[in-house]
Design an enzyme around this catalytic site. Structure first.
Site, PDB file in Angstrom:
ATOM      1  N   TRP A 196       0.838  -1.191   0.000  1.00 10.87           N
ATOM      2  CA  TRP A 196       0.000   0.000   0.000  1.00 10.87           C
ATOM      3  C   TRP A 196       0.883   1.254   0.000  1.00 10.87           C
ATOM      4  CZ3 TRP A 196      -0.562   4.020   3.551  1.00 10.87           C
ATOM      5  CH2 TRP A 196      -1.609   4.917   3.248  1.00 10.87           C
ATOM      6  N   ASP A 364     -16.332   7.288  -0.122  1.00 10.97           N
ATOM      7  CA  ASP A 364     -16.802   6.393   0.935  1.00 10.97           C
ATOM      8  C   ASP A 364     -17.546   7.152   2.040  1.00 10.97           C
ATOM      9  OD1 ASP A 364     -17.032   4.210   2.531  1.00 10.97           O
ATOM     10  OD2 ASP A 364     -14.876   3.828   2.723  1.00 10.97           O
ATOM     11  N   ARG A 443      -8.706  -4.567   6.505  1.00 16.18           N
ATOM     12  CA  ARG A 443      -9.406  -3.278   6.660  1.00 16.18           C
ATOM     13  C   ARG A 443     -10.826  -3.482   7.216  1.00 16.18           C
ATOM     14  NH1 ARG A 443     -11.624   1.511   2.842  1.00 16.18           N
ATOM     15  NH2 ARG A 443     -10.793   3.229   4.023  1.00 16.18           N
ATOM     16  N   LYS A 477     -16.558   5.164  -8.984  1.00 12.07           N
ATOM     17  CA  LYS A 477     -15.233   4.731  -8.509  1.00 12.07           C
ATOM     18  C   LYS A 477     -15.462   3.374  -7.847  1.00 12.07           C
ATOM     19  CE  LYS A 477     -11.571   6.069  -5.230  1.00 12.07           C
ATOM     20  NZ  LYS A 477     -11.103   7.133  -4.320  1.00 12.07           N
ATOM     21  N   TRP A 478     -14.918   2.318  -8.452  1.00 14.82           N
ATOM     22  CA  TRP A 478     -15.162   0.938  -7.984  1.00 14.82           C
ATOM     23  C   TRP A 478     -13.952   0.500  -7.166  1.00 14.82           C
ATOM     24  CZ3 TRP A 478     -18.816  -2.840 -10.481  1.00 14.82           C
ATOM     25  CH2 TRP A 478     -18.678  -4.132  -9.973  1.00 14.82           C
ATOM     26  N   ASP A 479     -14.145   0.434  -5.879  1.00 16.58           N
ATOM     27  CA  ASP A 479     -13.031   0.118  -4.978  1.00 16.58           C
ATOM     28  C   ASP A 479     -13.044  -1.367  -4.618  1.00 16.58           C
ATOM     29  OD1 ASP A 479     -10.852   0.639  -3.384  1.00 16.58           O
ATOM     30  OD2 ASP A 479     -11.803   2.253  -2.249  1.00 16.58           O
ATOM     31  N   CYS A 480     -11.948  -1.866  -4.132  1.00 15.66           N
ATOM     32  CA  CYS A 480     -11.840  -3.271  -3.733  1.00 15.66           C
ATOM     33  C   CYS A 480     -10.654  -3.364  -2.781  1.00 15.66           C
ATOM     34  CB  CYS A 480     -11.600  -4.119  -4.980  1.00 15.66           C
ATOM     35  SG  CYS A 480     -10.856  -5.725  -4.669  1.00 15.66           S
ATOM     36  N   ASN A 481     -10.938  -3.281  -1.493  1.00 14.88           N
ATOM     37  CA  ASN A 481      -9.814  -3.152  -0.571  1.00 14.88           C
ATOM     38  C   ASN A 481      -9.291  -4.455   0.020  1.00 14.88           C
ATOM     39  OD1 ASN A 481      -9.114  -0.211  -0.301  1.00 14.88           O
ATOM     40  ND2 ASN A 481     -11.328  -0.145  -0.136  1.00 14.88           N
ATOM     41  N   CYS A 525     -10.240   0.828  -8.797  1.00 15.24           N
ATOM     42  CA  CYS A 525      -9.452   1.218  -7.626  1.00 15.24           C
ATOM     43  C   CYS A 525      -9.371   0.021  -6.686  1.00 15.24           C
ATOM     44  CB  CYS A 525     -10.161   2.396  -6.942  1.00 15.24           C
ATOM     45  SG  CYS A 525      -9.401   2.905  -5.399  1.00 15.24           S
ATOM     46  N   ASP A 547      -2.646   5.147  -3.476  1.00 11.94           N
ATOM     47  CA  ASP A 547      -3.137   6.150  -2.527  1.00 11.94           C
ATOM     48  C   ASP A 547      -2.048   7.167  -2.231  1.00 11.94           C
ATOM     49  OD1 ASP A 547      -5.663   5.189  -2.296  1.00 11.94           O
ATOM     50  OD2 ASP A 547      -5.407   4.256  -0.342  1.00 11.94           O
TER      51      ASP A 547
HETATM   52  C1  DGJ Z   1      -9.245   3.254  -0.812  1.00 11.23           C
HETATM   53  C2  DGJ Z   1      -9.048   4.182  -1.962  1.00 11.23           C
HETATM   54  O1  DGJ Z   1      -7.798   3.961  -2.543  1.00 11.23           O
HETATM   55  C3  DGJ Z   1      -9.226   5.628  -1.501  1.00 11.23           C
HETATM   56  O2  DGJ Z   1      -9.021   6.504  -2.582  1.00 11.23           O
HETATM   57  C4  DGJ Z   1     -10.586   5.824  -0.895  1.00 11.23           C
HETATM   58  O3  DGJ Z   1     -11.582   5.687  -1.887  1.00 11.23           O
HETATM   59  C5  DGJ Z   1     -10.808   4.829   0.217  1.00 11.23           C
HETATM   60  N1  DGJ Z   1     -10.551   3.476  -0.218  1.00 11.23           N
HETATM   61  C6  DGJ Z   1     -12.209   4.917   0.748  1.00 11.23           C
HETATM   62  O4  DGJ Z   1     -12.455   3.966   1.695  1.00 11.23           O
END
Ligand code: DGJ
Length: 734
Positions: A196, A364, A443, A477-481, A525, A547
């Protein structure tokens, strides 16, 4: 097989309605040249034998001469006869890493894939598809190798289809997409690692004997620790403007694996595809197992040419609207995090307009009621507007945006769930987790089981619902953490299918979304830049590289991504990360798709005026950056400063970005930068743009040079401690 049988066969293998330009099945040895504009991969095929790669490199003028190449090498004995197999099978006479390994339905573990026939079709003027059918003489098992060639970009996508007609299921232990064989005076690997906020850290080393494996086991995304792309250079470390380089990348958003094996003859075997880790696949009779494609390009003129070819390919064939336009935007993530309400957002919409960007992106924190999303510990999965923060819903924000003359976009992370959510309580069986074990969160969240059709419907409906309820919604913005821990699906019978079926499920959802919403821009993302690959980018217009938006770090991160991806796909936001002046931040973000994630109300009047003017300036150069050819001129790794140039195909205009990357005493652009991609015979005016306030340029107001001069002697952008970043516009004088 007679010609009619062969033609019928070719029709089965290849898509209909296309012209078949050659079909081959010779008892005698034959050559199958797979050629692009400059390059050729040539197979030698003979009935009853495994086809072998006898040439990989610059295309020969006379194809009949490929047959003479093998005789030029005296590298020693290949006892097995298959070191250079076009698709190496296992369990018979192979002695090295296989591309495919199976257990037949009767328990036998041997596979011998012999040449049957090949066919080539023209898909259009520039694109051909060659298929090579291989069959085991003892077991009813087949592999078909596909080579899709994009001639003018020198790009190949290669994949394999495995199938059988045995009595019971066959277990696939390894199932690579492609198997290449390179000859050269030593091989160097440029690979990347990261984490990260540290994405795309390069490393380069000579490949030694044995196997070097690049892979990931994260499940939901192909990178974070290790991206799926790499560069192999022949005869020495990779150079920008000369030397032979192979770029490769697995088109798969989940676990991938690349084996680079320097064999006993000192040749390089490359085997690439999905990762076989924990993924034995049970293939039923009659079922076709299609691997993802392995994408590659070869250049005899260094990494610069290879990147331009791949970037051109991506814009033309892969990324949605790759030669189109993009929205500049203001994002609220770093200025508000989870803390906002309608009043605050109303102000941000005004700020969006004031800044002059196209769109406001709500990040978010806008959803969840029983478990409000006020931090990252709750609410994920409950995609209903939080009534306290947004009593009038998203629809009123979309309308308010319209009233302000800007567009509205929204953040989603639809594949994920917090245990503290209604969704989790209602559908515990939709979550990937091992029964009987403690959950392990990433997370504070878990991954939904996309192998499950009901979960696919849920994810599709989440996105579809956003659009149907809010027809004016202009961007996602399609996130996937999270990554996959405790890989177990309550839905699947065979757990070893999960990693593969997860990604297939994701693609099914994205296919449905794109069938209904073909053009809406979507940002890919993932916990920073952890999901950037050319399979996912089929469905997206752009990606979030990291990020880490500190502009100094970004110069390096964007530099490295640019080896593989065009600037139009790189989302670059100006944020509070980094202590550099606003101009430096904006100049760096301009090398891609410019956005802002700052508290506009906290900008000084001078900074705000500059930001507004910079957005205007950007609109005069964005077409060149987005659609032009990129030239990496001065490497930040090797110099006190970095410089990158983008030029239009007709050589009429270009933009040069230069940035100081060292704060050592006297660090500056001491030598000129020699430009590329101009027309030597043309004259160009060089003008500094994006100057802050009343700052005067160090470049003469009427600097006109010949293309010959700029590409031989060059120009000094005069970067130094007082001029940390410089943008030059280079325009033909007619
Ligand atoms: C991770 C993304 O990389 C950020 O830009 C942001 O959208 C956060 N998630 C929000 O939880």
């Amino acid at each position: 097989m007679n010609v009619r049988c062969l033609l019928n066969h070719a029709k089965l293998l290849l898509p209909p309605l296309l012209m078949i330009i050659s079909v081959t099945a010779h008892a005698q040895s034959t050559y199958i040249p797979i050629e692009s504009r400059n390059n050729a991969l040539v197979l030698q095929a003979e009935k009853g034998k495994a086809p072998r790669i006898i040439y990989f490199g610059r295309k020969l003028v006379n194809a009949a001469e490929y047959g003479k190449v093998a005789g030029l090498y005296r590298q020693g004995d290949d006892y097995s006869g298959v070191l250079n197999a076009a698709y190496t099978s296992s369990g018979t006479h192979n002695l090295v890493e296989p591309a495919v390994r199976v257990t037949h339905s009767d328990g036998n573990t041997s596979l011998d894939l012999q040449f049957v026939s090949s066919a080539t079709q023209k898909l259009d003027d520039q694109v051909t598809l060659t298929s090579v059918l291989l069959r085991d003489p003892v077991y009813a098992f087949e592999a078909t190798l596909f080579y899709k060639v994009y001639a003018s970009e020198d790009v190949v996508e290669q994949w394999t289809v495995l199938s059988h007609q045995e009595k019971k299921a066959v277990t696939l232990h390894k199932f690579a997409s492609a198997n290449l064989y390179l000859k050269g005076e030593g091989f160097w690997l440029k690979q990347f690692h990261g984490d990260w906020a540290k994405e795309m850290q390069p490393e380069e080393s000579q490949i030694t004997h044995g196997i070097k494996v690049l892979d990931t086991k994260l499940g939901t995304r192909s990178h974070l620790y290790q991206p799926p792309f790499f560069i192999v250079s022949l005869g020495g470390p990779a150079q920008e403007n000369e030397g032979k380089v192979l770029y490769g990348s697995v088109e798969w958003s989940g676990n991938f694996r690349v084996d680079l094996e320097l064999d006993p003859l000192n040749n390089l075997r490359v085997i690439a595809g999905m990762n076989d880790f924990a993924s034995e696949y049970s293939l039923k009779a009659g079922e076709r197992f299609t691997t993802p494609a392995f994408l590659y390009t070869f250049s005899g003129h260094g990494t610069g040419e290879a990147s331009r070819n791949l970037q051109r390919w991506a814009r033309k064939y892969r990324v949605i609207d790759g030669n189109g336009s993009r929205f500049t935007l203001l994002n609220n993530w770093e200025s508000t995090f989870f803390d906002f309400n309608e009043q605050k957002l109303a102000q941000l919409l005004k700020d969006t307009k004031q800044l002059g960007v196209d769109l406001f992106l709500l990040d978010d924190g806008w959803f969840g009621n029983q478990y409000p999303r006020n931090n990252d510990r709750a609410g994920l999965g409950d995609w209903q507007e939080n009534k306290q923060k947004l009593p009038n819903g998203i629809s009123s924000l979309v309308k308010e945006a319209e009233a302000n003359g800007v567009k509205f976009g929204i953040w989603l992370e639809p594949e994920m769930v917090n245990p503290k959510s209604d969704l989790y309580l209602k559908h515990p069986g939709w979550v990937i987790k091992q029964p009987g074990r403690a959950e392990h969160l990433y997370r504070n969240q878990l991954v939904l089981d996309l192998s499950h059709p009901q979960v696919q419907d849920f994810v599709f409906n989440t996105v579809d619902g956003m659009f149907t309820r809010n027809p004016g919604l202009a961007y996602i913005k399609w996130d996937c953490n999270a990554v996959i821990y405790n890989a177990y699906s309550a839905h699947l019978e065979k757990q070893s299918h999960l990693y593969i079926e997860y990604v297939r499920g994701l693609y099914k959802v994205l296919e449905r979304i794109r069938a209904k919403y073909p053009a809406v821009p979507m940002m890919l993302c993932s916990g920073g830049g952890g999901r950037v690959d050319y399979a996912a980018l089929k469905y997206f217009t752009e990606f979030w590289p990291s990020d880490n938006t500190d502009p100094l770090e970004r110069i390096f991160i964007q530099w490295e991504y640019s080896y593989f991806y065009p600037a139009i796909t790189s989302v670059n936001h100006v944020t509070d990360w980094g202590k550099q002046p606003l101009k430096f931040k904006i100049d760096v973000a301009m090398m891609g798709k410019l956005g802002f994630d700052v508290d506009v109300s906290k900008l000084s009047p001078a900074d705000l005026a500059f930001a507004r003017q910079a957005v205007q300036t950007y609109s005069t150069i964005k077409d060149i950056v987005w659609h032009g050819d990129q030239y990496r001129l001065t490497s930040p790794w090797k110099s006190d400063f970095a410089s990158v140039m983008y030029g239009t195909a007709d050589k009429s205009s270009a933009v040069l970005f230069a940035y100081l990357v060292s704060n050592r005493y006297g660090a500056a652009s001491k030598e000129p930068v020699v430009l590329k991609g101009l027309d030597a015979a043309k004259k160009y005016r060089v003008q500094e743009i994006n100057l802050y306030g009343t700052t005067r340029s160090a470049i003469g107001p009427d600097a006109v040079y010949s293309g010959d001069f700029l590409m031989s002697a060059g120009i000094n952008p005069v970067v130094n401690a007082g001029r940390g970043s410089v943008v030059l516009k280079i325009e033909e004088v007619r």
